[in-house]
Write a protein that holds these residues in place. Structure first.
Motif, mmCIF file in Angstrom:
data_model
loop_
_atom_site.group_PDB
_atom_site.id
_atom_site.type_symbol
_atom_site.label_atom_id
_atom_site.label_comp_id
_atom_site.label_asym_id
_atom_site.label_seq_id
_atom_site.Cartn_x
_atom_site.Cartn_y
_atom_site.Cartn_z
ATOM 1 N N ASP A 241 -47.975 13.364 -11.342
ATOM 2 C CA ASP A 241 -47.910 12.879 -12.715
ATOM 3 C C ASP A 241 -46.561 13.260 -13.318
ATOM 4 O O ASP A 241 -45.987 14.296 -12.990
ATOM 5 C CB ASP A 241 -49.033 13.473 -13.560
ATOM 6 C CG ASP A 241 -50.389 12.882 -13.209
ATOM 7 O OD1 ASP A 241 -50.426 11.740 -12.700
ATOM 8 O OD2 ASP A 241 -51.406 13.570 -13.415
ATOM 9 N N VAL A 242 -46.058 12.401 -14.198
ATOM 10 C CA VAL A 242 -44.761 12.617 -14.848
ATOM 11 C C VAL A 242 -45.003 12.862 -16.331
ATOM 12 O O VAL A 242 -45.747 12.110 -16.985
ATOM 13 C CB VAL A 242 -43.838 11.395 -14.661
ATOM 14 C CG1 VAL A 242 -42.478 11.661 -15.295
ATOM 15 C CG2 VAL A 242 -43.695 11.051 -13.186
ATOM 16 N N TYR A 243 -44.364 13.908 -16.857
ATOM 17 C CA TYR A 243 -44.559 14.282 -18.252
ATOM 18 C C TYR A 243 -43.220 14.271 -18.997
ATOM 19 O O TYR A 243 -42.184 14.648 -18.439
ATOM 20 C CB TYR A 243 -45.169 15.684 -18.356
ATOM 21 C CG TYR A 243 -46.514 15.810 -17.694
ATOM 22 C CD1 TYR A 243 -47.697 15.556 -18.405
ATOM 23 C CD2 TYR A 243 -46.617 16.172 -16.358
ATOM 24 C CE1 TYR A 243 -48.926 15.664 -17.797
ATOM 25 C CE2 TYR A 243 -47.852 16.287 -15.743
ATOM 26 C CZ TYR A 243 -49.005 16.029 -16.469
ATOM 27 O OH TYR A 243 -50.228 16.138 -15.862
ATOM 28 N N VAL A 244 -43.258 13.839 -20.228
ATOM 29 C CA VAL A 244 -42.111 13.934 -21.132
ATOM 30 C C VAL A 244 -42.600 14.569 -22.423
ATOM 31 O O VAL A 244 -43.514 14.038 -23.073
ATOM 32 C CB VAL A 244 -41.485 12.551 -21.419
ATOM 33 C CG1 VAL A 244 -40.376 12.688 -22.463
ATOM 34 C CG2 VAL A 244 -40.932 11.944 -20.138
ATOM 35 N N GLY A 245 -42.021 15.708 -22.757
ATOM 36 C CA GLY A 245 -42.463 16.428 -23.954
ATOM 37 C C GLY A 245 -43.910 16.859 -23.882
ATOM 38 O O GLY A 245 -44.585 16.936 -24.907
ATOM 39 N N GLY A 246 -44.418 17.103 -22.669
ATOM 40 C CA GLY A 246 -45.804 17.535 -22.489
ATOM 41 C C GLY A 246 -46.807 16.412 -22.378
ATOM 42 O O GLY A 246 -47.982 16.658 -22.091
ATOM 43 N N ALA A 247 -46.397 15.174 -22.635
ATOM 44 C CA ALA A 247 -47.306 14.026 -22.568
ATOM 45 C C ALA A 247 -47.095 13.264 -21.257
ATOM 46 O O ALA A 247 -45.953 13.027 -20.848
ATOM 47 C CB ALA A 247 -47.081 13.097 -23.752
ATOM 48 N N LYS A 248 -48.184 12.861 -20.622
ATOM 49 C CA LYS A 248 -48.084 12.093 -19.382
ATOM 50 C C LYS A 248 -47.590 10.682 -19.682
ATOM 51 O O LYS A 248 -48.144 9.986 -20.524
ATOM 52 C CB LYS A 248 -49.451 12.024 -18.692
ATOM 53 C CG LYS A 248 -49.450 11.206 -17.410
ATOM 54 C CD LYS A 248 -50.837 11.168 -16.783
ATOM 55 C CE LYS A 248 -50.876 10.218 -15.597
ATOM 56 N NZ LYS A 248 -52.227 10.159 -14.986
ATOM 57 N N VAL A 249 -46.519 10.273 -18.961
ATOM 58 C CA VAL A 249 -45.955 8.949 -19.211
ATOM 59 C C VAL A 249 -45.987 8.049 -17.978
ATOM 60 O O VAL A 249 -45.777 6.838 -18.078
ATOM 61 C CB VAL A 249 -44.484 9.060 -19.702
ATOM 62 C CG1 VAL A 249 -44.424 9.791 -21.038
ATOM 63 C CG2 VAL A 249 -43.606 9.742 -18.665
ATOM 64 N N SER A 250 -46.237 8.636 -16.792
ATOM 65 C CA SER A 250 -46.258 7.824 -15.584
ATOM 66 C C SER A 250 -46.903 8.614 -14.450
ATOM 67 O O SER A 250 -47.086 9.840 -14.552
ATOM 68 C CB SER A 250 -44.837 7.414 -15.168
ATOM 69 O OG SER A 250 -44.849 6.638 -13.983
ATOM 70 N N HIS A 251 -47.274 7.896 -13.393
ATOM 71 C CA HIS A 251 -47.774 8.522 -12.170
ATOM 72 C C HIS A 251 -46.816 8.147 -11.047
ATOM 73 O O HIS A 251 -46.717 6.977 -10.663
ATOM 74 C CB HIS A 251 -49.195 8.048 -11.855
ATOM 75 C CG HIS A 251 -49.801 8.726 -10.657
ATOM 76 N ND1 HIS A 251 -50.070 10.076 -10.633
ATOM 77 C CD2 HIS A 251 -50.169 8.236 -9.437
ATOM 78 C CE1 HIS A 251 -50.603 10.391 -9.464
ATOM 79 N NE2 HIS A 251 -50.662 9.294 -8.718
ATOM 80 N N LEU A 252 -46.075 9.122 -10.563
ATOM 81 C CA LEU A 252 -45.040 8.897 -9.556
ATOM 82 C C LEU A 252 -45.680 8.770 -8.169
ATOM 83 O O LEU A 252 -46.339 9.683 -7.690
ATOM 84 C CB LEU A 252 -44.043 10.054 -9.577
ATOM 85 C CG LEU A 252 -42.850 9.967 -8.635
ATOM 86 C CD1 LEU A 252 -41.967 8.784 -9.010
ATOM 87 C CD2 LEU A 252 -42.049 11.265 -8.677
ATOM 88 N N LYS A 253 -45.465 7.626 -7.530
ATOM 89 C CA LYS A 253 -45.958 7.391 -6.175
ATOM 90 C C LYS A 253 -44.757 7.281 -5.245
ATOM 91 O O LYS A 253 -44.188 6.209 -5.077
ATOM 92 C CB LYS A 253 -46.796 6.108 -6.120
ATOM 93 C CG LYS A 253 -48.074 6.161 -6.951
ATOM 94 C CD LYS A 253 -48.861 4.858 -6.808
ATOM 95 C CE LYS A 253 -50.124 4.884 -7.639
ATOM 96 N NZ LYS A 253 -50.903 3.622 -7.510
ATOM 97 N N VAL A 254 -44.378 8.410 -4.653
ATOM 98 C CA VAL A 254 -43.247 8.408 -3.735
ATOM 99 C C VAL A 254 -43.675 7.817 -2.391
ATOM 100 O O VAL A 254 -43.026 6.935 -1.844
ATOM 101 C CB VAL A 254 -42.686 9.830 -3.549
ATOM 102 C CG1 VAL A 254 -41.479 9.804 -2.626
ATOM 103 C CG2 VAL A 254 -42.319 10.437 -4.895
ATOM 104 N N ASP A 255 -44.781 8.317 -1.839
ATOM 105 C CA ASP A 255 -45.392 7.808 -0.605
ATOM 106 C C ASP A 255 -44.339 7.385 0.423
ATOM 107 O O ASP A 255 -44.270 6.215 0.832
ATOM 108 C CB ASP A 255 -46.313 6.630 -0.915
ATOM 109 C CG ASP A 255 -47.539 7.051 -1.704
ATOM 110 O OD1 ASP A 255 -47.780 8.259 -1.841
ATOM 111 O OD2 ASP A 255 -48.256 6.164 -2.194
ATOM 112 N N PRO A 256 -43.499 8.310 0.879
ATOM 113 C CA PRO A 256 -42.384 7.914 1.738
ATOM 114 C C PRO A 256 -42.806 7.568 3.170
ATOM 115 O O PRO A 256 -43.800 8.080 3.689
ATOM 116 C CB PRO A 256 -41.493 9.154 1.731
ATOM 117 C CG PRO A 256 -42.469 10.281 1.548
ATOM 118 C CD PRO A 256 -43.519 9.752 0.623
#
Length: 203
Positions: free
Chosen positions: A177-192
């Motif tokens: 999960d990606v957070y900006v200022g403590g709030a979740k803004v995205s779900h990072l799927k790297v899955d390389p």
């Protein structure tokens, strides 16, 4: 004459025993160069319909793996490296970087362990530790830990009793999960997907 024959017999037995031990050794160590190709299918920043997506840069990394053969066909492989730095982009623009340490443990099946070309498949688990997270001038953050499944297929090409070449491809589930200022803004799927070439040594 008898003494000479005995000496030769002992030498042949010792040589045969040494070769058998070399063939039966359960340990295989490999060094690889690995190209990391992230899938980059993160959820849009700002919600459904937004255009901005987080992406992670490709990278070529060094890798060390240690395999233990329980039987000629069944082996466990532990993949190791040091923390790797990746650049993060948002809609193509760089927003910072982070490091990850991704040890992976897999159980493998080797189809033809005594052949010159020995293909194998494997499945296991990956644990990735995120660190040195520097996103959006400190405003952005990621989860510290990621657990996921891994799948692999590869082939060992035997050069002699100890040395071999290796080609390997893995897919790893790596998400955060990606957070900006403590709030979740995205779900990072790297899955390389990881493409590796290397050399192995059987003890």
């Amino acid at each position: 004459m008898k003494t000479t024959m005995k000496t030769m017999l002992v030498a042949l037995i010792a040589l045969a025993s040494a070769q058998a031990l070399a063939q039966e050794s359960p340990w295989l160590v490999r060094a690889r160069a690995v190209y990391v190709d992230p899938d980059n299918k993160s959820t849009p920043v700002g919600g459904v319909g937004a255009a901005d997506r987080l992406e992670v840069s490709t990278k070529t990394i060094p890798e060390l793996d240690i395999s233990y053969f329980f039987t000629p066909h069944i082996a466990a492989e532990l993949v190791l490296t040091y923390p790797q730095k990746h650049t993060a982009r948002l809609d193509g623009a760089g927003i910072g970087s982070f490091k990850h340490l991704p040890p992976t443990l897999s159980l493998q099946y080797h189809f033809a362990p005594d052949a010159v070309f020995s293909p194998y498949v494997g499945a296991g688990v990956n644990y990735t530790r995120m660190s040195s997270i520097k996103l959006l001038d400190g405003a952005g953050d990621l989860e510290n830990d990621s657990w996921g499944l891994s799948l692999q297929a590869g082939v060992n090409v035997r050069l002699n009793e100890r040395w071999s070449l290796n080609a390997d491809v893995k897919r790893i589930n790596l998400r955060s999960d990606v957070y900006v200022g403590g709030a979740k803004v995205s779900h990072l799927k790297v899955d390389p997907v990881l493409f590796g070439l290397g050399v192995g040594y059987r003890f």
